[in-house]
Design a protein around this motif. Sequence first.
Motif, PDB file in Angstrom:
ATOM      1  N   ARG A 185       0.950  -1.268   0.026  1.00 52.54           N
ATOM      2  CA  ARG A 185      -0.034  -0.059  -0.047  1.00 52.54           C
ATOM      3  C   ARG A 185       0.847   1.379  -0.115  1.00 52.54           C
ATOM      4  N   LEU A 186       0.509   2.276  -0.905  1.00 62.01           N
ATOM      5  CA  LEU A 186       1.030   3.629  -0.831  1.00 62.01           C
ATOM      6  C   LEU A 186       0.059   4.571  -0.502  1.00 62.01           C
ATOM      7  N   VAL A 187       0.535   5.535   0.343  1.00 58.63           N
ATOM      8  CA  VAL A 187      -0.541   6.555   0.573  1.00 58.63           C
ATOM      9  C   VAL A 187       0.267   7.773   0.498  1.00 58.63           C
ATOM     10  N   LEU A 188       0.041   9.017  -0.738  1.00 63.63           N
ATOM     11  CA  LEU A 188       0.647  10.061  -0.862  1.00 63.63           C
ATOM     12  C   LEU A 188      -0.233  11.172  -0.378  1.00 63.63           C
ATOM     13  N   ILE A 189       0.132  11.962   0.277  1.00 63.80           N
ATOM     14  CA  ILE A 189      -0.765  13.217   1.054  1.00 63.80           C
ATOM     15  C   ILE A 189      -0.025  14.524   0.386  1.00 63.80           C
ATOM     16  N   ALA A 190      -0.945  15.162  -0.301  1.00 66.04           N
ATOM     17  CA  ALA A 190      -0.590  16.493  -0.764  1.00 66.04           C
ATOM     18  C   ALA A 190       0.818  16.383  -1.448  1.00 66.04           C
ATOM     19  N   ALA A 191       0.695  15.505  -2.376  1.00 60.44           N
ATOM     20  CA  ALA A 191       1.905  15.153  -3.323  1.00 60.44           C
ATOM     21  C   ALA A 191       1.888  15.904  -4.722  1.00 60.44           C
TER      22      ALA A 191
END
Length: 314
Positions: A185-191
């Motif tokens: 899993r990858l989570v990208l915040i404000a990327a």
Amino acid sequence: MTDITSPSPRLSQQPAAPPAPGIGALLAQAGYRLGGRLAPKLAGRIAADAFGRSRSKGGRTEFRMPLGAQTFDIAGNDDVRRGYLWKNDGPTVLLVHGWGSDSSSMIGFVKPLLALGFQVAAFDAPAHGESAGNKTTMTRFVAAVGAAIKSLGNVQVIIGHSLGSIASVAAVAKASPEHARAVQRLVLIAAPVSLSTVLERWANSHQQQLPRTVTDRIYDRLLVQNGVPVSHWDISVLGAAMDVPVLVVHDELDPVVPLTEAQRLLRSLKNVRLEQTSGLGHSRILSAAPVKELITRFVGDARLTSTKLESGND
């Protein structure tokens, strides 16, 4: 895509006007204009150093062990030699902070992830937090993330914020097949999509207003510093072949990275979902309860198992 309404007051429907440049910024703009005509290479070198600065003032942060954590060694990286680890029985979630920040900005994710049974790790990137230096490069940032992944040995989830998202995707793309396959899993915040878009926004911002001749020399200088062109650091390219589920979380009026960046990621990655927030901006998005709940739900749905890889395995 789901709108997440923040308990915080909503931002106005139009971004606030940027503050007027101070006398220092005006003098710098005049210097860059003159340098762009007379000595663009020197002006570009100075501007590239300013772009790579990770601290506004002062030096490294005094070491303070985060509550409930212990240190872990990061091998094979001269910039970052240790990180923080909240031990648990499950697989590891690695938290990667953004540029100009440090690991403390991601601390709000630790408790809910531990409650799900995950082990959680974080570190201060080169020239950030307790790590030495005042400026760094994306190459060094990515190398530190990669060294942390390799040293931990069983990283199955990575949560990145802002430029830490680019560093995270790039590190997985560069990892050994075994460690890359482990990431579920990858989570990208404000990327941001790429370092190029970040550089262009910075160079053309109200505070900088760099001449094109100077901006072009920044690209030249960063090529020397990074060993690859600025265009190399692009999530849509580095992550294009990844089939891992990706959650992108972005605020509709993020003043640092516009929502259009998240929409580009939605179009360019294989297995991606976009969740949009309102009223959280670029940094407060990390501490909002609805965002933490969303991310822990996305990670928890994976039902990951603690398949231990050997740390340092190539």
